[in-house]
Design an enzyme around this catalytic site. Structure first.
Site, mmCIF file in Angstrom:
data_model
loop_
_atom_site.group_PDB
_atom_site.id
_atom_site.type_symbol
_atom_site.label_atom_id
_atom_site.label_comp_id
_atom_site.label_asym_id
_atom_site.label_seq_id
_atom_site.Cartn_x
_atom_site.Cartn_y
_atom_site.Cartn_z
ATOM 1 N N GLY A 92 0.795 -1.247 0.000
ATOM 2 C CA GLY A 92 0.000 0.000 0.000
ATOM 3 C C GLY A 92 0.815 1.278 0.000
ATOM 4 N N LEU A 95 4.399 0.703 -4.574
ATOM 5 C CA LEU A 95 5.429 -0.087 -5.247
ATOM 6 C C LEU A 95 4.846 -1.300 -5.997
ATOM 7 C CD1 LEU A 95 8.276 0.057 -2.548
ATOM 8 C CD2 LEU A 95 7.941 1.525 -4.545
ATOM 9 N N SER A 97 2.824 -3.777 -4.985
ATOM 10 C CA SER A 97 2.930 -5.069 -4.298
ATOM 11 C C SER A 97 1.810 -6.020 -4.731
ATOM 12 C CB SER A 97 2.963 -4.850 -2.791
ATOM 13 O OG SER A 97 1.812 -5.307 -2.168
ATOM 14 N N ALA A 100 2.559 -7.540 -8.193
ATOM 15 C CA ALA A 100 3.665 -8.506 -8.162
ATOM 16 C C ALA A 100 3.208 -9.831 -7.559
ATOM 17 C CB ALA A 100 4.841 -7.922 -7.379
ATOM 18 N N ASP A 141 1.180 -1.510 -13.525
ATOM 19 C CA ASP A 141 1.849 -2.266 -12.459
ATOM 20 C C ASP A 141 2.176 -3.684 -12.914
ATOM 21 O OD1 ASP A 141 1.205 0.000 -11.056
ATOM 22 O OD2 ASP A 141 0.517 -1.042 -9.267
HETATM 23 O O1 PMV Z 1 0.276 3.241 -5.903
HETATM 24 P P1 PMV Z 1 0.148 2.152 -6.893
HETATM 25 O O2 PMV Z 1 1.281 1.176 -6.910
HETATM 26 O O3 PMV Z 1 -1.178 1.466 -6.774
HETATM 27 O O4 PMV Z 1 0.195 2.855 -8.357
HETATM 28 C C1 PMV Z 1 -0.902 3.591 -8.813
HETATM 29 C C2 PMV Z 1 -0.613 4.260 -10.118
HETATM 30 C C3 PMV Z 1 -1.819 5.033 -10.663
HETATM 31 O O5 PMV Z 1 -1.400 5.649 -11.886
HETATM 32 C C4 PMV Z 1 -2.266 6.129 -9.710
HETATM 33 C C5 PMV Z 1 -3.012 4.110 -10.938
HETATM 34 C C6 PMV Z 1 -2.867 3.208 -12.150
HETATM 35 O O6 PMV Z 1 -3.700 2.284 -12.255
HETATM 36 O O7 PMV Z 1 -1.989 3.407 -13.008
#
Ligand code: PMV
Length: 316
Positions: A92, A95, A97, A100, A141
């Site tokens: 949360g 990164l 997580s 992955a 991600d």
């Molecule tokens: O914080 P994270 O790892 O969930 O990354 C979110 C990245 C966003 O651009 C805000 C959302 C997305 O789906 O790309």
């Protein structure tokens, strides 16, 4: 026999949130991993994760979804499996997580059944739990975790993966957890309320992105750093930063980083800084001094990979 998979975490170098609005973004896979092992079990499907079990049982739901979707895809219904999750990626904090863990789970299950699943299919299956957790994720991600390296990501169009040798980032974790879904909704509300303002920010981001592509290809670290700072300012204007993140970014720059910015959804979580070898420790120390948990992360060039363990014998 046991099937093992490891999948890397990601950082977004440029374009979080703008990517949800349909703009391209740049991400990098890093050497922090989720490990998943799959083996036979006596009855049913048993998922265990040291970290997630201690949070609450609900947090295992996406893993169960990833498992079920994979088994459905493989056409396997009656099976008993033990799935062990061991992730070293903080949860949360931006990164990736969850992606992955899902990617590694899907890859380990398919390898267990002797199938070397096409990366495109892993991507598709990983979207199922990702949507459950994040609402409408861009898919950046899981793409980064699956393929590794530096990814120029174009939503709904695909991506380009650029070869990159060594690249290190300093990650400063504020340890403030937050929800990506909430922050993505915050941007959506701003767009609904003040469309012209958000469009202006998007336009500024688009020219920044073009410059970032060039700077990365040229390995112009000064320029990359300067653009990271500009990207952070745009994210602040989008309303997704946090005072602690701003302080971390400021401190990293003061300590000699080329540049720094929040990474991921913002609202807490992590920031990243780029610095040359001589200044890296100084930047890391400056972040520690103000309460950051610091990781110096290398690029992961491979993305998800699997192995089979038979007794003491490892098969690649
Ligand atoms: O914080 P994270 O790892 O969930 O990354 C979110 C990245 C966003 O651009 C805000 C959302 C997305 O789906 O790309």
């Amino acid at each position: 026999m046991e099937a093992l998979a490891i999948a890397p975490a990601k950082t977004i170098l440029f374009g979080e949130h703008f990517v949800v609005l349909g703009k391209p973004a740049i991400a990098m896979a890093i050497g922090l991993y989720a490990y998943v092992s799959v083996k036979e079990f006596t009855h049913g499907i048993h998922v265990e994760s040291t970290k997630l079990n201690s949070l609450n049982r609900k947090s295992l739901k996406p893993i169960k979804l990833a498992t079920q979707s994979t088994l459905d895809y493989l056409g396997i219904s009656r099976v008993s499996l033990k799935i062990d999750i061991n992730s070293f990626i903080p949860i949360g904090v931006g990164l990736g997580s969850s992606a992955a863990v899902s990617v590694a789970t899907i890859a380990a299950i398919t390898r267990f059944f002797g199938i070397d699943l096409d990366r495109k299919k892993i991507h598709e299956l990983a979207f199922i739990p990702e949507k459950e957790i994040h609402g409408k994720p861009s898919g950046i991600d899981q793409t980064t975790s699956i393929y590794g390296g530096i990814i120029f990501f174009k939503p709904n169009k695909g991506f380009e993966r650029i070869p990159c040798e060594e690249l290190q980032l300093i990650i400063g974790n504020t340890k403030i957890t937050r929800s990506t879904k909430t922050l993505v909704n915050r941007v959506k509300e701003l767009l609904d309320k003040n469309k012209d303002y958000v469009i202006k920010l998007q336009e500024s981001y688009e020219s920044l992105y073009d410059e970032a592509i060039k700077a990365i290809k040229l390995k112009d670290f000064n320029k990359i750093g300067e653009l990271m700072i500009k990207n952070h300012e745009l994210l602040k204007k989008l309303g997704v930063s946090h005072e602690i993140l701003d302080k971390f970014v400021e401190k990293a720059i003061e300590a000699g980083a080329f540049g720094a910015k929040l990474t991921g959804a913002g609202g807490g979580g992590c920031m990243i800084a780029l610095a040359d070898k001589e200044r890296m420790n100084r930047v890391a120390e400056a972040l520690c001094e103000i309460g950051g948990e610091v990781i110096i992360a290398n690029i992961d060039k491979e993305g998800v990979r699997t192995k089979i363990l038979r007794g003491n014998l490892l098969e690649y």
